[in-house]
Design a protein around this motif. Structure first.
Motif: not given
Length: 139
Positions: A9-14, A33-41
């Motif tokens: 999941l790539i989204d800056d909204d928690m 399920i892996e969650t990152v807050l931005n595309e660079q991550q």
């Protein structure tokens, strides 16, 4: 229905990530399920997936990426460009679905013209939307 080895999941909204994660868990389509807050991550994760160990073992290579378009560090379009430049082994056989709250028809058309983007859906992700993704790409 096929069980996926991992979803990214790539989204800056928690809150959006929380809802998507709960929905994916409820659907039982993956155990990771892996969650990152931005595309660079996300790019860093993909470069390392399958190589390094974390507390759970290795970073599993995702089979599905749910990508937000509007992000602060790198937007979804920039991610698609960076993703397309990754080595084939870093990309794997992944389906990327853009999730957006944008009602702009140009976004949908732009996504349709990018080979690395498989699909386009409005967010917030719903069970119906998730089932549609699973039936379309993983049945």
């Amino acid at each position: 229905m096929k069980k996926l080895n991992s979803v990214l999941l790539i989204d800056d909204d928690m809150a959006t990530n929380f809802i998507s994660k709960m929905l994916i868990k409820k659907a039982g389509i993956t155990d990771h399920i892996e969650t990152v807050l931005n595309e660079q991550q996300a790019i860093e994760y993909l470069k390392n997936s399958g190589k390094y160990e974390n507390s759970d073992g290795i970073f599993p290579k995702p089979m599905l990426i749910l990508l937000d378009i509007n992000m602060p560090v790198m937007d979804g379009w920039e991610f698609a460009e960076a993703f397309s430049k990754l080595d084939e082994n870093q990309k794997g056989e992944v389906i990327i679905v853009m999730l957006t709250s944008s009602l702009n028809p140009d976004d949908k058309e732009r996504a349709a013209n990018l080979p690395v983007i498989s699909g386009f859906q409005n967010k917030i992700l719903t069970m119906e939307g998730l089932n549609s993704i699973m039936n379309q790409y993983f049945s």
